[in-house]
Scaffold this active site. Structure first.
Site, PDB file in Angstrom:
ATOM      1  N   THR A  27       0.886  -1.093   0.078  1.00 22.73           N
ATOM      2  CA  THR A  27      -0.048  -0.075   0.224  1.00 22.73           C
ATOM      3  C   THR A  27       0.867   1.291  -0.126  1.00 22.73           C
ATOM      4  OG1 THR A  27      -1.882  -0.980   1.288  1.00 22.73           O
ATOM      5  CG2 THR A  27      -1.788   1.400   1.423  1.00 22.73           C
ATOM      6  N   THR A  30       4.502   4.402  -3.649  1.00 28.75           N
ATOM      7  CA  THR A  30       5.222   3.641  -4.375  1.00 28.75           C
ATOM      8  C   THR A  30       4.768   2.142  -4.823  1.00 28.75           C
ATOM      9  OG1 THR A  30       7.009   4.588  -3.074  1.00 28.75           O
ATOM     10  CG2 THR A  30       7.815   2.661  -4.495  1.00 28.75           C
ATOM     11  N   ASP A  82       6.553  -4.116  -1.195  1.00 25.17           N
ATOM     12  CA  ASP A  82       5.854  -3.157  -0.744  1.00 25.17           C
ATOM     13  C   ASP A  82       7.004  -1.982  -0.416  1.00 25.17           C
ATOM     14  OD1 ASP A  82       4.002  -1.529   0.794  1.00 25.17           O
ATOM     15  OD2 ASP A  82       3.696  -2.968   2.326  1.00 25.17           O
ATOM     16  N   GLY A  98       0.903   5.289   5.423  1.00 29.54           N
ATOM     17  CA  GLY A  98      -0.665   5.221   4.770  1.00 29.54           C
ATOM     18  C   GLY A  98      -1.719   4.655   5.642  1.00 29.54           C
ATOM     19  N   GLU A 104       0.053  -5.130   6.143  1.00 27.59           N
ATOM     20  CA  GLU A 104       1.146  -5.073   5.480  1.00 27.59           C
ATOM     21  C   GLU A 104       2.004  -5.971   6.086  1.00 27.59           C
ATOM     22  OE1 GLU A 104       1.468  -0.617   3.242  1.00 27.59           O
ATOM     23  OE2 GLU A 104       2.256  -1.068   5.509  1.00 27.59           O
TER      24      GLU A 104
END
Length: 233
Positions: A27, A30, A82, A98, A104
């Site tokens: 997320t 990038t 990620d 984020g 994640e």
């Protein structure tokens, strides 16, 4: 320029993806470049399936035509790609800018390998300049905040603890939690802090990612550098 560098790092990581892989899809700005580049390869015939780490990533992956699954259906993944808010030369990370670091971290931990994609501004000698996100349960927030402040004092860490989004309108994660951002300036012993944070009742997860990343593709003005543990930052 920074956005171009993020795209270059993402495109380098996509080159590591092969057909048949089960992917964790990160997320952030990038990671969104990675999703778009992956979508191009999927439409060209690449056979992969992905687990998104946020609802935002899920929506973008669906737009790109990337087949998706869940960790319930596919509990073991081959690779997670990620971004990071900070990365040091031991491949320790701060993530969560984020607000998706809980998912994640779950996805990264379910993966055999993790590749980080970033621009050079994310590389640091010592973690901590970027505020450390700490995801907390709304119930008992005052007690959890007090416990965290005492913990920081006991570890010799100074800095303000702020509510993401503000006290009146807190940011709410996909899991229904709040985020407290710890402005610590420097974290000299990330491993000790990571262990201490998870022992605080009310803390769901924190943004220190230790022992999860295998390598990073870091883009700068001279191109994309492959970073492993011990690389010069």
């Amino acid at each position: 320029m920074s956005d171009d560098m993020k795209r270059l790092a993402a495109e380098r990581a996509v080159a590591d993806v092969t057909s048949g892989m089960r992917l964790g899809i990160g997320t952030g700005s990038t990671a969104e470049h990675f999703v778009r580049a992956l979508g191009v390869r999927v439409r060209g015939g690449l056979d992969v399936i992905g687990v998104p780490t946020s609802e935002r990533t899920r929506a973008l992956a669906q737009e790109e035509g990337i087949p998706l699954t869940t960790l319930e259906e596919t509990p073991a993944l081959d690779l997670t790609v990620d971004g990071a808010d900070e990365i040091d030369n031991a491949l320790r990370l701060i993530k969560g800018g984020g607000g998706a670091h809980l998912r994640e971290k779950i996805v990264a931990a379910a993966s055999t390998r993790m590749i980080v994609i970033a621009d050079g501004s994310k590389c640091v000698q010592t973690l901590g300049k970027f505020p450390l996100p700490i995801e907390v349960v709304p119930f008992g927030l005052g007690a959890t905040r007090n416990a965290l402040e005492k913990l920081f004092v006991s570890l010799g860490l100074g800095g303000e603890l702020t509510m993401r989004g503000g006290e009146q309108h807190p940011f709410v994660t996909d899991g229904g939690h709040y985020i407290l951002d710890a402005h610590l300036t420097a974290i000299p012993d990330a491993e000790t802090l990571a262990r201490a944070l998870v022992a605080v009742p009310g803390v769901v997860e924190h943004g220190l990612f230790i022992g999860l990343a295998d390598k990073a593709y870091v883009a700068g003005t001279d191109g994309v550098f492959e970073m492993t543990a011990g690389s010069e930052v």
